[in-house]
Structure formats: C-alpha cells, structure tokens
Motif scaffolding. Structure first.
Motif, PDB file in Angstrom:
ATOM      1  N   ALA A  74       1.027  -1.146   0.113  1.00 41.44           N
ATOM      2  CA  ALA A  74      -0.098  -0.031  -0.007  1.00 41.44           C
ATOM      3  C   ALA A  74       0.862   1.368   0.112  1.00 41.44           C
ATOM      4  O   ALA A  74       0.617   2.127  -0.678  1.00 41.44           O
ATOM      5  CB  ALA A  74      -1.014  -0.046   1.092  1.00 41.44           C
ATOM      6  N   LYS A  75       1.958   1.341   0.604  1.00 39.56           N
ATOM      7  CA  LYS A  75       2.815   2.447   0.937  1.00 39.56           C
ATOM      8  C   LYS A  75       3.549   2.459  -0.576  1.00 39.56           C
ATOM      9  O   LYS A  75       3.818   3.795  -1.060  1.00 39.56           O
ATOM     10  CB  LYS A  75       3.687   2.162   1.945  1.00 39.56           C
ATOM     11  N   LYS A  76       4.011   1.364  -1.161  1.00 40.38           N
ATOM     12  CA  LYS A  76       4.536   1.516  -2.514  1.00 40.38           C
ATOM     13  C   LYS A  76       3.532   2.210  -3.553  1.00 40.38           C
ATOM     14  O   LYS A  76       4.090   2.751  -4.357  1.00 40.38           O
ATOM     15  CB  LYS A  76       5.288   0.252  -3.048  1.00 40.38           C
ATOM     16  N   LEU A  77       2.383   1.847  -3.494  1.00 38.08           N
ATOM     17  CA  LEU A  77       1.369   2.089  -4.315  1.00 38.08           C
ATOM     18  C   LEU A  77       1.185   3.861  -4.163  1.00 38.08           C
ATOM     19  O   LEU A  77       0.871   4.489  -5.092  1.00 38.08           O
ATOM     20  CB  LEU A  77       0.047   1.364  -4.235  1.00 38.08           C
ATOM     21  N   ALA A  78       1.118   4.222  -3.002  1.00 44.21           N
ATOM     22  CA  ALA A  78       0.942   5.624  -2.804  1.00 44.21           C
ATOM     23  C   ALA A  78       2.086   6.316  -3.372  1.00 44.21           C
ATOM     24  O   ALA A  78       2.089   7.535  -3.921  1.00 44.21           O
ATOM     25  CB  ALA A  78       0.856   5.857  -1.152  1.00 44.21           C
ATOM     26  N   LEU A  79       3.156   5.906  -3.119  1.00 49.61           N
ATOM     27  CA  LEU A  79       4.552   6.458  -3.747  1.00 49.61           C
ATOM     28  C   LEU A  79       4.367   6.642  -5.369  1.00 49.61           C
ATOM     29  O   LEU A  79       4.709   7.491  -5.935  1.00 49.61           O
ATOM     30  CB  LEU A  79       5.835   5.714  -3.337  1.00 49.61           C
ATOM     31  N   ILE A  80       4.136   5.399  -5.941  1.00 50.98           N
ATOM     32  CA  ILE A  80       4.061   5.258  -7.137  1.00 50.98           C
ATOM     33  C   ILE A  80       2.914   6.265  -7.782  1.00 50.98           C
ATOM     34  O   ILE A  80       3.012   6.852  -8.993  1.00 50.98           O
ATOM     35  CB  ILE A  80       3.688   3.660  -7.639  1.00 50.98           C
ATOM     36  N   ASN A  81       1.845   6.305  -7.141  1.00 47.93           N
ATOM     37  CA  ASN A  81       0.512   7.474  -7.604  1.00 47.93           C
ATOM     38  C   ASN A  81       0.927   8.764  -7.113  1.00 47.93           C
ATOM     39  O   ASN A  81      -0.081   9.639  -7.152  1.00 47.93           O
ATOM     40  CB  ASN A  81      -0.368   6.713  -6.980  1.00 47.93           C
ATOM     41  N   ASP A  82       2.199   8.927  -6.592  1.00 46.27           N
ATOM     42  CA  ASP A  82       2.463  10.541  -6.071  1.00 46.27           C
ATOM     43  C   ASP A  82       1.288  11.166  -5.143  1.00 46.27           C
ATOM     44  O   ASP A  82       1.278  11.758  -4.947  1.00 46.27           O
ATOM     45  CB  ASP A  82       2.263  11.468  -7.241  1.00 46.27           C
ATOM     46  N   ASP A  83       1.008  10.052  -4.185  1.00 42.23           N
ATOM     47  CA  ASP A  83      -0.059  10.371  -3.084  1.00 42.23           C
ATOM     48  C   ASP A  83       0.965  10.451  -1.980  1.00 42.23           C
ATOM     49  O   ASP A  83       0.899   9.697  -0.976  1.00 42.23           O
ATOM     50  CB  ASP A  83      -0.946   9.281  -2.928  1.00 42.23           C
ATOM     51  N   PHE A  84       1.945  11.579  -1.861  1.00 39.11           N
ATOM     52  CA  PHE A  84       2.645  11.670  -0.757  1.00 39.11           C
ATOM     53  C   PHE A  84       2.077  11.999   0.575  1.00 39.11           C
ATOM     54  O   PHE A  84       2.617  11.636   1.601  1.00 39.11           O
ATOM     55  CB  PHE A  84       3.866  12.811  -1.186  1.00 39.11           C
ATOM     56  N   ASP A  85       0.898  12.547   0.601  1.00 43.40           N
ATOM     57  CA  ASP A  85       0.088  12.931   1.799  1.00 43.40           C
ATOM     58  C   ASP A  85      -0.328  11.483   2.683  1.00 43.40           C
ATOM     59  O   ASP A  85      -0.435  11.562   3.994  1.00 43.40           O
ATOM     60  CB  ASP A  85      -0.993  13.559   1.558  1.00 43.40           C
ATOM     61  N   ALA A  86      -0.394  10.316   1.908  1.00 44.63           N
ATOM     62  CA  ALA A  86      -0.947   9.001   2.395  1.00 44.63           C
ATOM     63  C   ALA A  86       0.247   8.482   3.091  1.00 44.63           C
ATOM     64  O   ALA A  86       0.135   7.677   3.907  1.00 44.63           O
ATOM     65  CB  ALA A  86      -1.429   8.353   1.156  1.00 44.63           C
ATOM     66  N   LEU A  87       1.524   8.862   2.818  1.00 40.02           N
ATOM     67  CA  LEU A  87       2.629   7.954   3.158  1.00 40.02           C
ATOM     68  C   LEU A  87       2.843   8.092   4.688  1.00 40.02           C
ATOM     69  O   LEU A  87       3.181   6.919   5.173  1.00 40.02           O
ATOM     70  CB  LEU A  87       3.860   8.461   2.465  1.00 40.02           C
ATOM     71  N   PRO A  88       2.736   8.940   5.390  1.00 40.11           N
ATOM     72  CA  PRO A  88       2.972   8.921   6.856  1.00 40.11           C
ATOM     73  C   PRO A  88       1.808   8.037   7.534  1.00 40.11           C
ATOM     74  O   PRO A  88       2.035   7.361   8.323  1.00 40.11           O
ATOM     75  CB  PRO A  88       2.567  10.276   7.400  1.00 40.11           C
ATOM     76  N   ASN A  89       0.638   8.095   7.224  1.00 41.15           N
ATOM     77  CA  ASN A  89      -0.448   7.047   7.658  1.00 41.15           C
ATOM     78  C   ASN A  89      -0.381   5.823   7.193  1.00 41.15           C
ATOM     79  O   ASN A  89      -0.643   5.111   8.392  1.00 41.15           O
ATOM     80  CB  ASN A  89      -1.791   7.722   7.162  1.00 41.15           C
ATOM     81  N   LEU A  90       0.063   5.508   6.093  1.00 40.64           N
ATOM     82  CA  LEU A  90       0.620   4.093   5.617  1.00 40.64           C
ATOM     83  C   LEU A  90       1.661   3.410   6.379  1.00 40.64           C
ATOM     84  O   LEU A  90       2.168   2.338   6.514  1.00 40.64           O
ATOM     85  CB  LEU A  90       0.889   3.938   4.274  1.00 40.64           C
ATOM     86  N   ALA A  91       2.502   4.366   7.076  1.00 40.30           N
ATOM     87  CA  ALA A  91       3.843   3.736   7.924  1.00 40.30           C
ATOM     88  C   ALA A  91       3.296   3.390   9.473  1.00 40.30           C
ATOM     89  O   ALA A  91       4.186   2.930   9.883  1.00 40.30           O
ATOM     90  CB  ALA A  91       4.787   5.187   8.107  1.00 40.30           C
ATOM     91  N   LYS A  92       2.175   3.870   9.915  1.00 44.16           N
ATOM     92  CA  LYS A  92       1.592   3.639  11.208  1.00 44.16           C
ATOM     93  C   LYS A  92       1.341   2.100  11.199  1.00 44.16           C
ATOM     94  O   LYS A  92       0.552   1.778  10.368  1.00 44.16           O
ATOM     95  CB  LYS A  92       0.483   4.478  11.659  1.00 44.16           C
ATOM     96  N   LYS A  93       1.735   1.445  12.259  1.00 38.51           N
ATOM     97  CA  LYS A  93       1.317  -0.025  12.438  1.00 38.51           C
ATOM     98  C   LYS A  93       0.166  -0.137  13.150  1.00 38.51           C
ATOM     99  O   LYS A  93      -0.019   0.709  14.063  1.00 38.51           O
ATOM    100  CB  LYS A  93       2.583  -0.674  13.069  1.00 38.51           C
ATOM    101  N   LYS A  94      -0.611  -1.172  13.009  1.00 39.20           N
ATOM    102  CA  LYS A  94      -1.929  -1.411  13.578  1.00 39.20           C
ATOM    103  C   LYS A  94      -1.554  -2.604  14.636  1.00 39.20           C
ATOM    104  O   LYS A  94      -1.239  -3.751  14.043  1.00 39.20           O
ATOM    105  CB  LYS A  94      -2.971  -1.614  12.718  1.00 39.20           C
ATOM    106  N   PHE A  95      -1.896  -2.453  15.734  1.00 42.25           N
ATOM    107  CA  PHE A  95      -1.599  -3.530  16.798  1.00 42.25           C
ATOM    108  C   PHE A  95      -2.796  -4.117  17.403  1.00 42.25           C
ATOM    109  O   PHE A  95      -3.772  -3.510  17.672  1.00 42.25           O
ATOM    110  CB  PHE A  95      -0.804  -2.931  18.061  1.00 42.25           C
ATOM    111  N   ASN A  96      -2.995  -5.476  17.448  1.00 42.23           N
ATOM    112  CA  ASN A  96      -3.981  -6.046  17.977  1.00 42.23           C
ATOM    113  C   ASN A  96      -4.153  -5.780  19.445  1.00 42.23           C
ATOM    114  O   ASN A  96      -2.838  -5.925  20.251  1.00 42.23           O
ATOM    115  CB  ASN A  96      -4.031  -7.516  17.645  1.00 42.23           C
ATOM    116  N   LYS A  97      -5.121  -5.453  20.030  1.00 41.78           N
ATOM    117  CA  LYS A  97      -5.509  -5.223  21.679  1.00 41.78           C
ATOM    118  C   LYS A  97      -5.944  -6.726  22.202  1.00 41.78           C
ATOM    119  O   LYS A  97      -6.297  -7.395  22.069  1.00 41.78           O
ATOM    120  CB  LYS A  97      -6.600  -4.169  21.730  1.00 41.78           C
TER     121      LYS A  97
END
Length: 97
Positions: A74-97
C-alpha cells in the motif's frame, strides 16, 4: 557527480521489485531481457517501470532503496501514484489489543 536511481518495477505477476542503479536505461534493459536469469524479475517478465527517483549521492540512493524495500504494498502504491500525503499514515502499524 554521477547520477544514481532508485526504481520500482511492476512485474507481470503484480509484484513490485525495487532496485538501485547508476545506469537506469541499461538496468531496465537487463530486467526486460532476463540478462540475469536468477534475478527476481527474470521469471516475472514483462516488467514495467512505475517509479524512479534521481540521486547525486549513491549512498543516499542505496539507503532509500533499502527503506522502500521494507514498505508495504500500500505504501509503495502511494509513492508510485504520487500520493505523498498518504505516506505517513501508511507507515503507522496497527496492533491487536
């Protein structure tokens, strides 16, 4: 100073390959022709160049290549599509509670 390139190829099977080269044209030709038969892309041709970035410092290019290789699809696709605003959010990990 010699230019270096970090690039992303989309393979025929839909996967991405990230690499670095000081001669992008030659390296693309090698990927497209299967010049290195044991290379990841050799059995996944044809390949399509979907992203590249130029660097004047090969060390920085290698660092960025290693960074991108660790990214999610998903993060690579954002880079490829010049969607730089999405990159920080795609870097966040989701942890199970």
């Amino acid at each position: 100073m010699q230019q270096s390139y970090v690039y992303i190829l989309k393979c025929a099977d839909g996967t991405f390959y990230t690499g670095v080269s000081s001669n992008l044209t030659q390296r693309l030709f090698q990927h497209e022709t299967g010049y290195y038969p044991d290379c990841y892309t050799a059995s996944r041709r044809p390949v399509e160049l979907v992203f590249y970035a130029e660097f004047t410092d090969i060390n920085l290019a290698i660092e960025k290549e290693k960074q991108i290789k660790k990214w999610s699809r998903a993060k690579k696709l954002a880079l490829i599509n010049d969607d730089f605003d999405a990159l920080p959010n795609l870097a966040k990990k989701k942890f199970n509670k």
